[in-house]
Design a protein around this motif. Structure first.
Motif, PDB file in Angstrom:
ATOM      1  N   PHE A 235      16.962 -27.762 -22.539  1.00 39.93           N
ATOM      2  CA  PHE A 235      17.769 -26.963 -23.459  1.00 39.93           C
ATOM      3  C   PHE A 235      19.150 -27.603 -23.675  1.00 39.93           C
ATOM      4  O   PHE A 235      19.654 -27.659 -24.803  1.00 39.93           O
ATOM      5  N   LEU A 236      19.750 -28.114 -22.604  1.00 42.84           N
ATOM      6  CA  LEU A 236      21.042 -28.789 -22.729  1.00 42.84           C
ATOM      7  C   LEU A 236      20.934 -30.023 -23.599  1.00 42.84           C
ATOM      8  O   LEU A 236      21.823 -30.302 -24.425  1.00 42.84           O
ATOM      9  N   SER A 237      19.861 -30.766 -23.478  1.00 45.82           N
ATOM     10  CA  SER A 237      19.673 -31.961 -24.285  1.00 45.82           C
ATOM     11  C   SER A 237      19.557 -31.619 -25.766  1.00 45.82           C
ATOM     12  O   SER A 237      20.129 -32.297 -26.628  1.00 45.82           O
ATOM     13  N   THR A 238      18.822 -30.549 -26.068  1.00 41.87           N
ATOM     14  CA  THR A 238      18.691 -30.144 -27.468  1.00 41.87           C
ATOM     15  C   THR A 238      20.017 -29.663 -28.044  1.00 41.87           C
ATOM     16  O   THR A 238      20.324 -29.918 -29.213  1.00 41.87           O
ATOM     17  N   ARG A 239      20.835 -28.971 -27.249  1.00 42.79           N
ATOM     18  CA  ARG A 239      22.136 -28.515 -27.732  1.00 42.79           C
ATOM     19  C   ARG A 239      23.067 -29.699 -28.010  1.00 42.79           C
ATOM     20  O   ARG A 239      23.823 -29.692 -28.982  1.00 42.79           O
ATOM     21  N   ILE A 240      23.011 -30.703 -27.151  1.00 44.62           N
ATOM     22  CA  ILE A 240      23.832 -31.893 -27.379  1.00 44.62           C
ATOM     23  C   ILE A 240      23.394 -32.610 -28.650  1.00 44.62           C
ATOM     24  O   ILE A 240      24.228 -33.048 -29.466  1.00 44.62           O
ATOM     25  N   TYR A 241      22.080 -32.668 -28.874  1.00 47.57           N
ATOM     26  CA  TYR A 241      21.567 -33.315 -30.093  1.00 47.57           C
ATOM     27  C   TYR A 241      21.998 -32.553 -31.332  1.00 47.57           C
ATOM     28  O   TYR A 241      22.387 -33.164 -32.353  1.00 47.57           O
ATOM     29  N   SER A 242      21.948 -31.228 -31.278  1.00 49.00           N
ATOM     30  CA  SER A 242      22.359 -30.423 -32.429  1.00 49.00           C
ATOM     31  C   SER A 242      23.839 -30.628 -32.747  1.00 49.00           C
ATOM     32  O   SER A 242      24.221 -30.758 -33.918  1.00 49.00           O
ATOM     33  N   ALA A 243      24.661 -30.667 -31.707  1.00 47.29           N
ATOM     34  CA  ALA A 243      26.098 -30.875 -31.925  1.00 47.29           C
ATOM     35  C   ALA A 243      26.370 -32.248 -32.528  1.00 47.29           C
ATOM     36  O   ALA A 243      27.192 -32.388 -33.454  1.00 47.29           O
ATOM     37  N   LEU A 244      25.698 -33.278 -32.025  1.00 48.14           N
ATOM     38  CA  LEU A 244      25.887 -34.616 -32.574  1.00 48.14           C
ATOM     39  C   LEU A 244      25.385 -34.707 -34.013  1.00 48.14           C
ATOM     40  O   LEU A 244      25.983 -35.396 -34.852  1.00 48.14           O
ATOM     41  N   ASN A 245      24.297 -34.001 -34.305  1.00 48.09           N
ATOM     42  CA  ASN A 245      23.745 -34.027 -35.653  1.00 48.09           C
ATOM     43  C   ASN A 245      24.696 -33.366 -36.649  1.00 48.09           C
ATOM     44  O   ASN A 245      24.912 -33.871 -37.755  1.00 48.09           O
ATOM     45  N   VAL A 246      25.285 -32.238 -36.253  1.00 48.03           N
ATOM     46  CA  VAL A 246      26.247 -31.565 -37.131  1.00 48.03           C
ATOM     47  C   VAL A 246      27.473 -32.438 -37.355  1.00 48.03           C
ATOM     48  O   VAL A 246      27.989 -32.549 -38.477  1.00 48.03           O
ATOM     49  N   ALA A 247      27.960 -33.065 -36.290  1.00 47.86           N
ATOM     50  CA  ALA A 247      29.125 -33.943 -36.430  1.00 47.86           C
ATOM     51  C   ALA A 247      28.822 -35.145 -37.305  1.00 47.86           C
ATOM     52  O   ALA A 247      29.663 -35.596 -38.101  1.00 47.86           O
ATOM     53  N   ALA A 248      27.605 -35.683 -37.195  1.00 45.66           N
ATOM     54  CA  ALA A 248      27.230 -36.840 -38.014  1.00 45.66           C
ATOM     55  C   ALA A 248      27.125 -36.463 -39.486  1.00 45.66           C
ATOM     56  O   ALA A 248      27.542 -37.221 -40.375  1.00 45.66           O
ATOM     57  N   LYS A 249      26.587 -35.275 -39.777  1.00 46.62           N
ATOM     58  CA  LYS A 249      26.505 -34.843 -41.168  1.00 46.62           C
ATOM     59  C   LYS A 249      27.883 -34.594 -41.756  1.00 46.62           C
ATOM     60  O   LYS A 249      28.136 -34.881 -42.935  1.00 46.62           O
ATOM     61  N   GLY A 250      28.803 -34.056 -40.958  1.00 45.93           N
ATOM     62  CA  GLY A 250      30.154 -33.832 -41.451  1.00 45.93           C
ATOM     63  C   GLY A 250      30.884 -35.116 -41.738  1.00 45.93           C
ATOM     64  O   GLY A 250      31.726 -35.178 -42.647  1.00 45.93           O
ATOM     65  N   ALA A 251      30.564 -36.184 -41.000  1.00 45.86           N
ATOM     66  CA  ALA A 251      31.210 -37.474 -41.208  1.00 45.86           C
ATOM     67  C   ALA A 251      30.403 -38.402 -42.107  1.00 45.86           C
ATOM     68  O   ALA A 251      30.803 -39.546 -42.339  1.00 45.86           O
ATOM     69  N   ASN A 252      29.243 -37.919 -42.602  1.00 44.02           N
ATOM     70  CA  ASN A 252      28.374 -38.711 -43.480  1.00 44.02           C
ATOM     71  C   ASN A 252      27.942 -40.018 -42.828  1.00 44.02           C
ATOM     72  O   ASN A 252      27.980 -41.100 -43.439  1.00 44.02           O
ATOM     73  N   LYS A 254      24.905 -41.759 -39.932  1.00 45.21           N
ATOM     74  CA  LYS A 254      23.593 -41.560 -39.332  1.00 45.21           C
ATOM     75  C   LYS A 254      23.653 -41.785 -37.835  1.00 45.21           C
ATOM     76  O   LYS A 254      24.397 -42.630 -37.351  1.00 45.21           O
ATOM     77  N   LEU A 255      22.852 -41.017 -37.124  1.00 46.28           N
ATOM     78  CA  LEU A 255      22.777 -41.166 -35.678  1.00 46.28           C
ATOM     79  C   LEU A 255      21.976 -42.410 -35.330  1.00 46.28           C
ATOM     80  O   LEU A 255      20.931 -42.689 -35.931  1.00 46.28           O
ATOM     81  N   ASN A 256      22.442 -43.148 -34.349  1.00 42.10           N
ATOM     82  CA  ASN A 256      21.737 -44.324 -33.849  1.00 42.10           C
ATOM     83  C   ASN A 256      21.430 -44.126 -32.371  1.00 42.10           C
ATOM     84  O   ASN A 256      21.788 -43.123 -31.761  1.00 42.10           O
ATOM     85  N   LEU A 257      20.760 -45.102 -31.800  1.00 42.09           N
ATOM     86  CA  LEU A 257      20.365 -44.984 -30.399  1.00 42.09           C
ATOM     87  C   LEU A 257      21.580 -44.952 -29.474  1.00 42.09           C
ATOM     88  O   LEU A 257      21.561 -44.276 -28.439  1.00 42.09           O
ATOM     89  N   LEU A 258      22.647 -45.666 -29.838  1.00 42.56           N
ATOM     90  CA  LEU A 258      23.836 -45.679 -28.991  1.00 42.56           C
ATOM     91  C   LEU A 258      24.518 -44.324 -28.953  1.00 42.56           C
ATOM     92  O   LEU A 258      25.008 -43.895 -27.912  1.00 42.56           O
ATOM     93  N   SER A 259      24.528 -43.640 -30.098  1.00 40.75           N
ATOM     94  CA  SER A 259      25.148 -42.320 -30.131  1.00 40.75           C
ATOM     95  C   SER A 259      24.289 -41.250 -29.471  1.00 40.75           C
ATOM     96  O   SER A 259      24.790 -40.162 -29.159  1.00 40.75           O
ATOM     97  N   LEU A 260      23.016 -41.538 -29.245  1.00 43.21           N
ATOM     98  CA  LEU A 260      22.108 -40.565 -28.622  1.00 43.21           C
ATOM     99  C   LEU A 260      22.007 -40.741 -27.112  1.00 43.21           C
ATOM    100  O   LEU A 260      21.147 -40.115 -26.486  1.00 43.21           O
ATOM    101  N   LYS A 261      22.883 -41.579 -26.543  1.00 47.57           N
ATOM    102  CA  LYS A 261      22.797 -41.797 -25.094  1.00 47.57           C
ATOM    103  C   LYS A 261      23.132 -40.535 -24.315  1.00 47.57           C
ATOM    104  O   LYS A 261      22.585 -40.294 -23.235  1.00 47.57           O
ATOM    105  N   ASP A 262      24.053 -39.697 -24.852  1.00 47.67           N
ATOM    106  CA  ASP A 262      24.383 -38.451 -24.171  1.00 47.67           C
ATOM    107  C   ASP A 262      23.225 -37.465 -24.208  1.00 47.67           C
ATOM    108  O   ASP A 262      23.117 -36.593 -23.341  1.00 47.67           O
ATOM    109  N   VAL A 263      22.359 -37.603 -25.221  1.00 43.52           N
ATOM    110  CA  VAL A 263      21.178 -36.734 -25.299  1.00 43.52           C
ATOM    111  C   VAL A 263      20.163 -37.122 -24.228  1.00 43.52           C
ATOM    112  O   VAL A 263      19.473 -36.260 -23.659  1.00 43.52           O
ATOM    113  N   GLY A 264      20.063 -38.399 -23.935  1.00 42.01           N
ATOM    114  CA  GLY A 264      19.066 -38.849 -22.976  1.00 42.01           C
ATOM    115  C   GLY A 264      19.425 -38.613 -21.527  1.00 42.01           C
ATOM    116  O   GLY A 264      18.542 -38.607 -20.651  1.00 42.01           O
TER     117      GLY A 264
END
Length: 424
Positions: A235-252, A254-264
């Protein structure tokens, strides 16, 4: 030439007072010395106001704060019997400092004729330094004020203006408040920063070790606790992914593997917890026995008892993985070399800990001893270093005072030669 004679007379006069005070502190001193000291004390209470330029030069010279305010510099050998010393603090008479300061401030206030703002500022700083035990102790080392008092210029000017106008009661309250602020605002040293950083690191290590012990000893032992832990991590991993996804959309972006390290990271911790749980579930042997207690007439009862391994390499892998991630999360930059080092350290500790409570308790006790040593050792080391630095500064101060005395003597001889030449 007349002003130069005043300065020379003033320096000789102050030195005579200090010498008489030291002599009067001796138990074998005659009564005549006591009377001489008393008369010198009375006369030295009135400082000589020099022109602003000469006063500023005298204030900025070694031990100039004592000289111009007509306050004899305390002698450590006679600090208990010198009549100029305060009986409570065994330092100097603070009332005399304030009294002499008020007299000189009337001469050098910028609003008065012949006054000078820079001289008045230096005079006010002299009063502050001599009124503060900590600042005075630093000033006595080399005879110079090395601290910048630019922050207090506005407040000092305001307080000193009231001194010049004669508002004594309010000024004394401000002096006390300023002295208290000086005592509270202690200078932070390099050793105090190092001690704080070391203690914070040790306490952080204690917290992470305790958390690791809870995961290894408790959460991975029972099925229900393991399931709840895995669910929370996912559940914590999914919440982190959602937060990163919202931030990425606001900044226009795309998420990459490096930015998803906190999700993993939570998912890898979940893998480590499950590995520890599974490592405790490997069957060691099946014991089939039939005894008198387990036998029935005409037939026999078969009893099968399952025994698990207390430690396996699967458990070691899970414990190493979780410990490595806990250590890596303490650092912002996680290079491959650091991760390899953390993995090696975690693997060595996991071979010894093996998920046993008493070993985690031993490790926590050892870390607590380290924290205690940090608390006790660093203040002692700081005191030793301060003593070493003070001894060095005292030697530097002696050289500065000797050099200043030589320069003044050369200047005096030059002035006498010039005066003799003009008469010829």
């Amino acid at each position: 030439q007349e002003h130069g004679e005043k300065v020379q007379y003033y320096n000789w006069h102050t030195t005579t007072i200090m010498t008489d005070n030291i002599k009067s502190s001796s138990p074998t001193a005659p009564s005549r010395s006591t009377s001489t000291t008393s008369s010198s004390t009375t006369s030295s209470a009135a400082p000589v106001a020099l022109p602003s330029d000469e006063a500023l030069e005298l204030l900025l010279s070694p031990d100039g704060y004592y000289t111009y305010l007509s306050i004899p510099k305390p002698d450590p050998s006679s600090s208990l019997t010198n009549p100029y010393l305060d009986a409570e603090n065994s330092i100097i008479d603070l009332d005399q400092v304030k009294k002499n300061y008020r007299r000189l401030s009337l001469k050098h206030h910028p609003d008065r004729r012949g006054g000078n703002e820079e001289t008045f500022r230096a005079l006010n700083r002299a009063k502050i330094v001599l009124s503060s035990p900590k600042l005075r102790r630093e000033y006595d080392l080399i005879g110079l004020d090395l601290e910048d008092d630019a922050e207090d210029h506005h407040d000092d000017h305001h307080a000193s203006s009231e001194n010049a106008s004669g508002d004594a009661s309010k000024t004394e309250n401000e002096d006390k408040e300023h002295s208290n602020n000086n005592n509270q605002n202690k200078t932070e040293t390099v050793m105090s920063h190092l001690a704080s950083a070391t203690l914070a690191g040790v306490l952080q290590m204690v917290v992470r070790t305790a958390l690791m012990g809870v995961v290894s000893v408790l959460l991975s032992r029972y099925t229900i606790l393991t399931i709840v832990t895995l669910g929370m991590l996912v559940f914590l991993s999914t919440r982190i992914y959602s937060a990163l996804n919202v931030a990425a959309k606001g900044a226009n972006v795309k998420l990459n593997l490096l930015s998803l390290k906190d999700v993993g990271v939570p998912l890898l911790i979940a893998v480590g917890v499950f590995s520890m749980f599974r490592g405790r579930r490997f069957v060691m042997e099946n014991d089939i026995s039939g005894g008198e207690d387990n036998q029935v007439i005409g037939d026999s009862t078969t009893v099968q008892e399952t025994i698990y391994h207390s430690w396996t390499w699967t458990f070691w892998f899970g414990e190493t993985l979780v410990m490595t991630l806990f250590i890596a999360n303490s650092f912002e930059k996680r290079s491959p070399a650091l991760l390899a080092l953390f993995t090696t350290i975690s693997g060595i500790f996991a071979l010894w800990l093996r998920g046993q409570f008493w070993r985690y308790a031993t490790l926590l006790g050892f870390q607590g001893v380290i924290a205690l040593l940090v608390v006790l050792a660093f203040p002692i080391m700081e005191m030793i270093l301060e003593q070493i630095v003070e001894e060095k500064m005292k030697k530097v101060g002696e050289k500065i005072r000797a050099h200043d005395a030589r320069l003044r003597e050369l200047q005096r001889k030059r002035n006498v030669g010039a005066a003799a030449a003009s008469l010829d």
